[in-house]
Design a protein around this motif. Structure first.
Motif, short mmCIF file in Angstrom:
data_model
loop_
_atom_site.label_atom_id
_atom_site.label_comp_id
_atom_site.label_asym_id
_atom_site.label_seq_id
_atom_site.Cartn_x
_atom_site.Cartn_y
_atom_site.Cartn_z
N SER A 183 0.82 -1.23 0.00
CA SER A 183 0.00 0.00 0.00
C SER A 183 0.84 1.26 0.00
CB SER A 183 -0.93 0.01 1.22
OG SER A 183 -0.17 0.00 2.42
N SER A 184 2.13 1.13 0.33
CA SER A 184 3.01 2.30 0.39
C SER A 184 4.10 2.26 -0.67
CB SER A 184 3.64 2.39 1.79
OG SER A 184 4.17 3.68 2.03
N THR A 250 5.42 4.46 6.38
CA THR A 250 4.55 4.02 5.30
C THR A 250 3.30 4.89 5.29
OG1 THR A 250 3.43 2.40 6.72
CG2 THR A 250 5.34 1.63 5.45
N GLY A 252 -0.78 5.09 4.85
CA GLY A 252 -1.96 4.24 4.99
C GLY A 252 -2.61 4.41 6.35
N ASP A 253 -3.59 3.55 6.63
CA ASP A 253 -4.33 3.65 7.88
C ASP A 253 -3.50 3.28 9.10
OD1 ASP A 253 -6.59 4.43 6.49
OD2 ASP A 253 -7.34 2.38 6.27
#
Length: 291
Positions: A183-184, A250, A252-253
């Protein structure tokens, strides 16, 4: 304030390093601190007759914008105040030591395995090593030199063949394996911390590489600093006893701490965020030397 400092930089510093020292020199001057920029190839120190001998290093303190742990340790042992300190620089320069130092403290980081150091160029990497990395981290997997900056020495293996080739490539140097965070890919968040306080963040984005380093062509974008990342950044900087650093996360959540850079470049950060990093660092230094 009438103080004198030496800003010590690497002899091979690039243009970004030169701009950084210029900005810091300007902001220190505003506070009445004169700064002389020197490169570390002048060799002002040696061990002679069992003692550290220092030559021509007259200053009230040193802003150490290099990663040379030997010079930093020698200066500090001889009573020179450093920003950052020698131990902090050493812990940040070795990426595996960074993860070890921050472990057991509640700081989220990617799964990381230290690589085996080989002393025989002819010895093949055992299949058991490849098996263990595959089982624990899967593919893709990141392979990193423990030492390095600007994204150099960071590789990605997409399969067993590539992992085996990379293991052979790095086996004679300190290295580590790290879980790939899909995601990163090609993006991260850089947070600057000064005096234990996170001052802001930028997002770094690459359209052509899984690495997001500005030095490799990525662009910087303005972004907000989430409260949870701010708290983690400050805790990490304090654990490592850093006066100044750039910390990469990173995106994201559930952000994970990737690296801590003790002498992070801040020109792109200043340009995008509008935050005067050099001034804030100079002000922190002035407060510390007045204590």
């Amino acid at each position: 304030m009438n103080k004198k400092c030496i800003i010590l930089i690497n002899a091979y510093a690039d243009k970004r390093g030169t701009r950084q020292t210029k900005r810091l020199t300007e902001e220190l001057a505003v506070l009445g601190i004169s700064a002389e920029v020197r490169t570390n190839d002048r060799f002002p120190l040696c061990v002679r007759d069992g003692k550290i001998e220092i030559e021509d290093f007259d200053c009230d303190f040193c802003v150490y914008l290099d990663k040379d742990k030997y010079i930093a340790a020698m200066l500090e042992k001889n009573g020179v105040k450093l920003f950052n300190g020698a131990t902090a620089i050493e812990l940040c320069d070795d990426k595996m030591l960074t993860h070890i130092a921050l472990s057991n403290s509640g700081i989220p980081m990617p799964e990381t395995i230290p690589g085996l150091l080989c002393y025989d160029p002819a010895a093949p990497v055992p299949a058991e090593v490849i098996n263990k990395v595959e089982k624990k981290l899967g593919y893709p997997v990141i392979v990193k030199h423990s030492y390095g900056s600007i994204g150099k020495g960071v590789f990605k293996a997409d399969n067993r063949k590539e992992l085996t080739e990379l293991c052979e490539k790095v086996k004679l140097e300190e290295h580590l394996f790290q879980k790939y965070i899909a995601s990163s890919s090609g993006k991260d968040m850089r947070v600057i911390v000064i005096g234990g306080k996170a001052i802001g963040a930028i997002k770094r984005v690459s359209d052509v590489d899984f690495r997001s380093n500005i030095g490799l062509g990525a662009r910087a974008e303005k972004t907000e600093l989430p409260d949870n990342v701010k708290e983690i950044s400050e805790r990490a900087a304090n654990l490592l006893n850093l006066d100044y650093c750039g910390i990469d996360f990173t995106v994201g959540d559930n952000p994970l701490l990737l690296e801590v850079n003790s002498n992070a470049y801040f020109d792109a950060f200043e340009a995008v965020s509008g935050i005067n990093v050099a001034r804030l660092y100079a002000e922190h230094i002035a407060r510390e030397i007045e204590k």
